[in-house]
Design a protein around this motif. Structure first.
Motif, PDB file in Angstrom:
ATOM      1  N   ILE A  17       0.842  -1.201   0.000  1.00  0.00           N
ATOM      2  CA  ILE A  17       0.000   0.000   0.000  1.00  0.00           C
ATOM      3  C   ILE A  17       0.874   1.247   0.000  1.00  0.00           C
ATOM      4  O   ILE A  17       0.644   2.190  -0.770  1.00  0.00           O
ATOM      5  CB  ILE A  17      -0.945   0.004   1.212  1.00  0.00           C
ATOM      6  N   ARG A  18       1.873   1.245   0.848  1.00  0.00           N
ATOM      7  CA  ARG A  18       2.778   2.412   0.931  1.00  0.00           C
ATOM      8  C   ARG A  18       3.450   2.649  -0.420  1.00  0.00           C
ATOM      9  O   ARG A  18       3.526   3.791  -0.901  1.00  0.00           O
ATOM     10  CB  ARG A  18       3.812   2.173   2.031  1.00  0.00           C
ATOM     11  N   SER A  19       3.926   1.592  -1.037  1.00  0.00           N
ATOM     12  CA  SER A  19       4.582   1.720  -2.343  1.00  0.00           C
ATOM     13  C   SER A  19       3.615   2.245  -3.399  1.00  0.00           C
ATOM     14  O   SER A  19       3.979   3.101  -4.221  1.00  0.00           O
ATOM     15  CB  SER A  19       5.146   0.353  -2.766  1.00  0.00           C
ATOM     16  N   PHE A  20       2.369   1.754  -3.374  1.00  0.00           N
ATOM     17  CA  PHE A  20       1.365   2.201  -4.335  1.00  0.00           C
ATOM     18  C   PHE A  20       1.085   3.688  -4.173  1.00  0.00           C
ATOM     19  O   PHE A  20       0.995   4.428  -5.159  1.00  0.00           O
ATOM     20  CB  PHE A  20       0.076   1.395  -4.154  1.00  0.00           C
ATOM     21  N   MET A  21       0.955   4.138  -2.935  1.00  0.00           N
ATOM     22  CA  MET A  21       0.665   5.553  -2.692  1.00  0.00           C
ATOM     23  C   MET A  21       1.815   6.437  -3.168  1.00  0.00           C
ATOM     24  O   MET A  21       1.609   7.458  -3.831  1.00  0.00           O
ATOM     25  CB  MET A  21       0.407   5.790  -1.204  1.00  0.00           C
ATOM     26  N   ILE A  22       3.032   6.040  -2.831  1.00  0.00           N
ATOM     27  CA  ILE A  22       4.198   6.840  -3.228  1.00  0.00           C
ATOM     28  C   ILE A  22       4.338   6.874  -4.742  1.00  0.00           C
ATOM     29  O   ILE A  22       4.673   7.920  -5.329  1.00  0.00           O
ATOM     30  CB  ILE A  22       5.472   6.283  -2.553  1.00  0.00           C
ATOM     31  N   ARG A  43      -1.335  15.884  -2.075  1.00  0.00           N
ATOM     32  CA  ARG A  43      -1.599  14.450  -1.958  1.00  0.00           C
ATOM     33  C   ARG A  43      -0.840  13.937  -0.732  1.00  0.00           C
ATOM     34  O   ARG A  43       0.390  13.869  -0.752  1.00  0.00           O
ATOM     35  CB  ARG A  43      -1.152  13.691  -3.210  1.00  0.00           C
ATOM     36  N   VAL A  44      -1.581  13.599   0.310  1.00  0.00           N
ATOM     37  CA  VAL A  44      -0.946  13.144   1.550  1.00  0.00           C
ATOM     38  C   VAL A  44      -1.602  11.843   2.012  1.00  0.00           C
ATOM     39  O   VAL A  44      -2.773  11.590   1.724  1.00  0.00           O
ATOM     40  CB  VAL A  44      -1.055  14.199   2.675  1.00  0.00           C
ATOM     41  N   PHE A  45      -0.819  11.031   2.720  1.00  0.00           N
ATOM     42  CA  PHE A  45      -1.396   9.837   3.347  1.00  0.00           C
ATOM     43  C   PHE A  45      -0.681   9.562   4.660  1.00  0.00           C
ATOM     44  O   PHE A  45       0.458   9.975   4.874  1.00  0.00           O
ATOM     45  CB  PHE A  45      -1.326   8.617   2.417  1.00  0.00           C
ATOM     46  N   GLU A  46      -1.387   8.844   5.527  1.00  0.00           N
ATOM     47  CA  GLU A  46      -0.813   8.426   6.808  1.00  0.00           C
ATOM     48  C   GLU A  46      -1.297   7.013   7.107  1.00  0.00           C
ATOM     49  O   GLU A  46      -2.488   6.713   6.999  1.00  0.00           O
ATOM     50  CB  GLU A  46      -1.220   9.364   7.938  1.00  0.00           C
ATOM     51  N   ILE A  47      -0.360   6.148   7.476  1.00  0.00           N
ATOM     52  CA  ILE A  47      -0.684   4.800   7.958  1.00  0.00           C
ATOM     53  C   ILE A  47      -0.383   4.777   9.443  1.00  0.00           C
ATOM     54  O   ILE A  47       0.781   4.898   9.840  1.00  0.00           O
ATOM     55  CB  ILE A  47       0.124   3.718   7.223  1.00  0.00           C
ATOM     56  N   TYR A  72       1.913  10.541  -3.774  1.00  0.00           N
ATOM     57  CA  TYR A  72       1.466  10.916  -2.436  1.00  0.00           C
ATOM     58  C   TYR A  72       2.670  11.078  -1.512  1.00  0.00           C
ATOM     59  O   TYR A  72       3.681  10.379  -1.651  1.00  0.00           O
ATOM     60  CB  TYR A  72       0.534   9.857  -1.844  1.00  0.00           C
ATOM     61  N   ILE A  73       2.545  11.991  -0.560  1.00  0.00           N
ATOM     62  CA  ILE A  73       3.575  12.212   0.453  1.00  0.00           C
ATOM     63  C   ILE A  73       3.108  11.575   1.759  1.00  0.00           C
ATOM     64  O   ILE A  73       1.981  11.836   2.209  1.00  0.00           O
ATOM     65  CB  ILE A  73       3.823  13.720   0.678  1.00  0.00           C
TER      66      ILE A  73
END
Length: 504
Positions: A189-194, A249-253, A198-199
């Motif tokens: 998921i992290r790889s897909f977002m980056i 574009r931001v995300f947080e896990i 996405y930051i």
């Protein structure tokens, strides 16, 4: 009574075995040039790498090759002159000749199941074709003082699995596989977002005002500030402030905390990915979700089709999309009142109240039309949404952070995503009208005063941030734990959280 007697017998037996192991440790401390826990051995090889590299070699080829290896792991089985050791990549057999067996017995008073050892030797193969290591030198690295359980099933053992996860991971291959899948899933998921620009960011876990979702929070107290703080129920309001600041574009896990009940699909602390994309709407996020899940299922499991219990779930897409109103009508074909409903009837509180009561829904006095509709949906539709499905057009009064639908302001531009009868994700076009958001917050305060413990607080700081201008934005949260349950074919959230919440 029988269980109590068996428990006492088991405790007595385990105590006796532990005493024997402690005696062995004292012997080692006294007679060996070691404190019993050396840290000088270094491993050069992993079991699975050796199995992959040499599984097709014949015994004669290995004999000629004389390949030297250095492995380390925990003893999980003893079979005459053979030991089986287990480490992170898998298992491999170790052979000890009679001379080494005698030496080892004198030195350590015998090795036990659970002990951790280091072995250096030469690769060989049995007549059956099993790879093993002919030991040249060995070293006890850690003496295990407690025996491992011989059987690992049933209710009492589930308690051990959840309360003592380290035991579960040692003896239960399925558990190890689940958490490896979890790790791979998060990484994918992290790889897909980056890869989609996405930051990744981090936002506070303790909030002065609980916001970003409708849920009851946990409360703590900061001594130096002499003020109460709330463990976050969602990172949403902070993430949208970052979009306002130009991080488009931001995300947080990370973890969220909700002071709610326990169930096979609920844990008070849980992991989500939450992400926001400027100049986008909820329709684009549904497309994005389809692409993400088809991509990561292929990467993690090697297929877009997965087994969950006795059903096959297909993640390749496209996924079914229908409004909440459409779904209620579709799955209540035998309910005459529901079949006669028109979309405008959803705003008739008395009518929705009668329908909710007709299907035995527990009613709170503060329920709005939207809350009644959602309860009807939850009871009569949600369990039947097996294949990936987007349910859209949620009532605006239960979506205080979502944009009104332009065609009908009773609804919001919001979806929830369901698989196998459970919600996996929630997303919407964000409300960026500060005056509308101000009014919605005030409505939530009114609901809280009327008895709704899960209603939101008024957040003046967030209103100020909105007044600086949030671009048109869409955002979504996906429950990682529930996604792992699907990917690993497990049916209790405690099986996918390393250290789940347990009663005292």
């Amino acid at each position: 009574m029988i269980d109590s007697i068996q428990h006492k017998q088991h405790t007595k037996e385990e105590s006796t075995l532990t005493k024997e192991r402690r005696k062995k440790l004292q012997h080692i401390r006294k007679n060996c040039d070691s404190n019993g826990y050396p840290n000088s051995f270094r491993r050069d090889n992993f079991a699975n790498d050796l199995q992959v590299q040499f599984s097709n070699h014949t015994k004669e080829e290995l004999k000629e090759l004389k390949y030297s290896v250095s492995v380390a792991g925990r003893i999980i089985a003893k079979r005459g002159p053979f030991l089986v050791i287990q480490e992170i990549s898998g298992c491999i057999q170790i052979y000890l000749n009679k001379s080494l067996q005698t030496e080892l017995k004198n030195r350590y008073k015998q090795l036990d199941i659970g002990d951790i050892i280091g072995i250096k030797g030469i690769l060989d193969k049995s007549k059956k074709g099993d790879l093993y290591i002919k030991t040249k030198t060995y070293e006890l690295l850690t003496k295990a003082l407690h025996p491992l359980p011989e059987k690992f099933h049933g209710l009492s053992d589930q308690e051990i699995r959840y309360r003592h996860r380290y035991i579960d991971l040692i003896v239960n291959k399925k558990s190890r596989e689940v958490f490896i899948i979890r790790s791979k899933l998060i990484a994918a998921i992290r790889s897909f977002m980056i890869s989609n620009n996405y930051i990744e960011v981090e936002t506070p876990m303790m909030h002065t005002i609980p916001g970003g979702a409708t849920a009851r929070p946990f409360v703590t107290h900061h001594n130096a500030l002499n003020s109460d703080l709330y463990l976050r129920i969602a990172p949403e309001l902070y993430l949208k402030q970052l979009v306002i600041g130009g991080f488009e574009r931001v995300f947080e896990i990370n973890r969220n905390f909700r002071n709610e009940g326990l169930s096979p699909h609920h844990n008070p602390e849980f992991t989500t990915i939450e992400f926001y994309q400027a100049y986008s709407d909820y329709n684009e996020l549904m497309n994005f979700t389809e692409n993400m899940l088809s991509s990561i299922s292929l990467e993690v499991l090697g297929s877009t089709s997965i087994s969950y219990g006795n059903i096959k779930i297909e993640f390749s897409g496209p996924y079914v999309r229908m409004s909440m109103f459409e779904s209620i009508r579709r799955y209540n074909i035998n309910h005459a009142q529901i079949q006669s409903l028109k979309e405008k009837d959803l705003q008739n509180h008395n009518l929705m109240l009668r329908i909710a009561k007709s299907i035995d829904i527990t009613i709170e006095r503060f329920f709005t039309c939207g809350q009644l509709i959602e309860k009807i949906f939850t009871e009569t539709v949600e369990p039947y949404l097996i294949q990936p499905t987007f349910i859209t057009d949620y009532p605006a009064d239960i979506s205080p952070l979502a944009r009104h639908n332009d065609k009908n302001p009773f609804f919001s531009d919001r979806f929830e995503f369901f698989v196998a009868g459970h919600e996996i994700a929630n997303g919407f076009s964000e409300l960026n009208d500060s005056e509308d958001q101000n009014a919605r917050f005030k409505s939530q305060v009114y609901a809280k005063n009327a008895g709704d413990d899960e209603a939101m607080y008024y957040d003046a700081d967030y209103i100020t941030a909105l007044e600086y201008g949030l671009p048109p934005t869409a955002g979504q949260g996906i429950g990682i734990d529930r996604l792992v349950m699907l990917f690993s074919d497990t049916h209790n959230i405690k099986d996918v959280i390393l250290f789940p919440a347990m009663r005292k």
